[in-house]
Design an enzyme around this catalytic site. Structure first.
Site, PDB file in Angstrom:
ATOM      1  N   HIS A 193       0.904  -1.297  -0.200  1.00 11.30           N
ATOM      2  CA  HIS A 193       0.018   0.069  -0.044  1.00 11.30           C
ATOM      3  C   HIS A 193       1.046   1.436  -0.081  1.00 11.30           C
ATOM      4  CE1 HIS A 193       1.234  -0.508   4.288  1.00 11.30           C
ATOM      5  NE2 HIS A 193       0.863   0.749   4.276  1.00 11.30           N
ATOM      6  N   ARG A 231       5.673   6.558  14.417  1.00  9.92           N
ATOM      7  CA  ARG A 231       5.370   7.027  13.103  1.00  9.92           C
ATOM      8  C   ARG A 231       4.864   8.676  12.961  1.00  9.92           C
ATOM      9  NH1 ARG A 231       1.516   4.518   8.327  1.00  9.92           N
ATOM     10  NH2 ARG A 231       0.403   6.833   8.735  1.00  9.92           N
ATOM     11  N   ASP A 271       0.770   4.893   2.033  1.00  8.44           N
ATOM     12  CA  ASP A 271      -0.094   5.388   3.312  1.00  8.44           C
ATOM     13  C   ASP A 271      -1.047   6.452   2.757  1.00  8.44           C
ATOM     14  OD1 ASP A 271       1.205   3.891   4.910  1.00  8.44           O
ATOM     15  OD2 ASP A 271       2.957   5.241   5.364  1.00  8.44           O
ATOM     16  N   HIS A 324       4.437   0.157   0.198  1.00 10.07           N
ATOM     17  CA  HIS A 324       5.620  -0.670   1.158  1.00 10.07           C
ATOM     18  C   HIS A 324       4.661  -1.844   1.974  1.00 10.07           C
ATOM     19  CE1 HIS A 324       3.717   2.792   3.314  1.00 10.07           C
ATOM     20  NE2 HIS A 324       3.644   1.670   4.379  1.00 10.07           N
TER      21      HIS A 324
HETATM   22  C1  OGA Z   1       3.259   2.198   8.128  1.00  5.42           C
HETATM   23  C2  OGA Z   1       3.546   0.911   7.889  1.00  5.42           C
HETATM   24  C3  OGA Z   1       5.236  -1.033   8.082  1.00  5.42           C
HETATM   25  C4  OGA Z   1       5.617  -1.459   9.320  1.00  5.42           C
HETATM   26  O1  OGA Z   1       3.565   2.574   9.186  1.00  5.42           O
HETATM   27  O2  OGA Z   1       2.643   3.070   7.411  1.00  5.42           O
HETATM   28  O3  OGA Z   1       3.070   0.305   6.862  1.00  5.42           O
HETATM   29  O4  OGA Z   1       6.726  -2.451   9.059  1.00  5.42           O
HETATM   30  N1  OGA Z   1       4.441   0.288   8.481  1.00  5.42           N
HETATM   31  O5  OGA Z   1       5.573  -1.347  10.257  1.00  5.42           O
HETATM   32 MN    MN Z   2       1.907   1.877   5.736  1.00  2.00          MN
END
Ligand code: OGA
Ligand code: MN
Length: 297
Positions: free
Chosen positions: A117, A284, A119, A269
């Protein structure tokens, strides 16, 4: 060294930028992200991000506030759509973790984003970029994988590029939640109402580099607008698989102190599995972006 509020060192000349793979990812050394940065350094990091899709900074000691302040150099910040995972004392920072509190509740989003995806693609103005900081991680597993959607677009056939340029993807968070996050407390009616499905071009033009990127991911793009639901879904999955072939992917192996910053306009990702006998604790921030568009070039 300590710095006054108005002084900041010029790091630009100290930055060492090293590519991690042919198409995606660069490592940046020579900067302490908890220091205030000057404009030239911020610009150099922004350029490295836009050129490489993902930039990695190792060995950073970042408090939630320092993480937030560094992120804010690149645009306005937005918390997670689900307020429940944002830090109380610093709401721009979201917790991702498998840890539970003394009531047995998860302290953050667990197993977030395990399907490819970009974000917040499910809102009208999706994220420009996200910055994920590792406090603690398992010694094995829990890597985050990133795919270059520039490289994927470039690898399409000429006919494919033409056909896809007129299509729009349906990005649908409540569908994503029901389909992939059934281990979590379901979305409330109010939460669902906040995120109705939105349409975005399947090919999006990067506003800074003007390169074309594929903007479809199996995790959040439910189907293609105007197509039969299942046919559209098939095309989404096909494109997502095409875009995430190993030659377009950088896989990040986390260490505590890593800050990874990715461009959501040109990459996708996904998170990968790990054993719950280990603690994973990540923080994050998310930068608000512009509405995606397609300009032929
Ligand atoms: C995000 C995500 C991936 C992870 O924070 O947007 O997809 O490895 N994280 O935690
Ligand atoms: Mn993500």
């Amino acid at each position: 060294m300590t710095f006054g509020k108005t002084t900041c060192r010029n790091f630009e000349n100290d930055l060492k930028i090293t590519k991690l793979t042919e198409h995606i990812g660069a490592n940046i050394e020579g900067v302490d992200l908890s220091d205030p940065l000057d404009e030239a350094t911020v610009l150099a990091i922004k350029e490295a991000l836009e050129q490489n899709g993902v930039v990695v900074f190792r060995n950073q000691a970042l408090s939630p506030v320092a993480h937030r302040d560094f992120s804010a150099n690149f645009g306005p910040l937005v918390g997670h759509v689900l307020n429940r995972f944002n830090m109380e004392e610093c709401p721009e920072v979201t917790i991702l973790s498998n840890a539970v509190n003394d009531k047995g509740e998860k302290i953050g989003a667990d197993r977030a984003g395990m399907i490819w995806h970009s974000d917040m693609s499910f809102v009208k103005r999706p994220s420009l970029g996200s910055l994920l900081y590792c406090v603690e991680c398992p010694p094995v597993g829990a890597d985050t994988q990133f795919a270059s959607m520039f490289a994927a677009y470039d690898a399409l056939s000429t006919e494919g590029k033409v056909r896809l340029a007129s299509l729009k993807g349906v990005h649908d968070y409540p569908w994503h939640y029901r389909t992939y996050l059934s281990h979590r407390t379901p979305l409330t009616t109010e939460e669902e109402a906040k995120t109705p499905p939105v349409l975005h071009p399947v090919i999006r033009t990067h506003p800074s580099t003007e390169r074309q990127a594929l903007y479809v991911g199996e995790g959040l793009t439910r189907t293609i607008d105007g197509m039969d639901e299942e046919e559209g879904r098939k095309l989404v999955v096909e494109l997502s698989n095409f875009a995430t072939q190993p030659q377009f992917v950088y896989s990040h192996k986390w260490q505590p102190g890593d800050l990874v910053f990715w461009d959501n306009r040109s990459t996708m990702h996904r998170a990968t599995e790990f054993d719950d006998k280990y603690l994973r604790l990540m923080r994050r921030t998310t930068i608000l972006g512009d509405e995606p568009f397609y300009h032929p070039n």
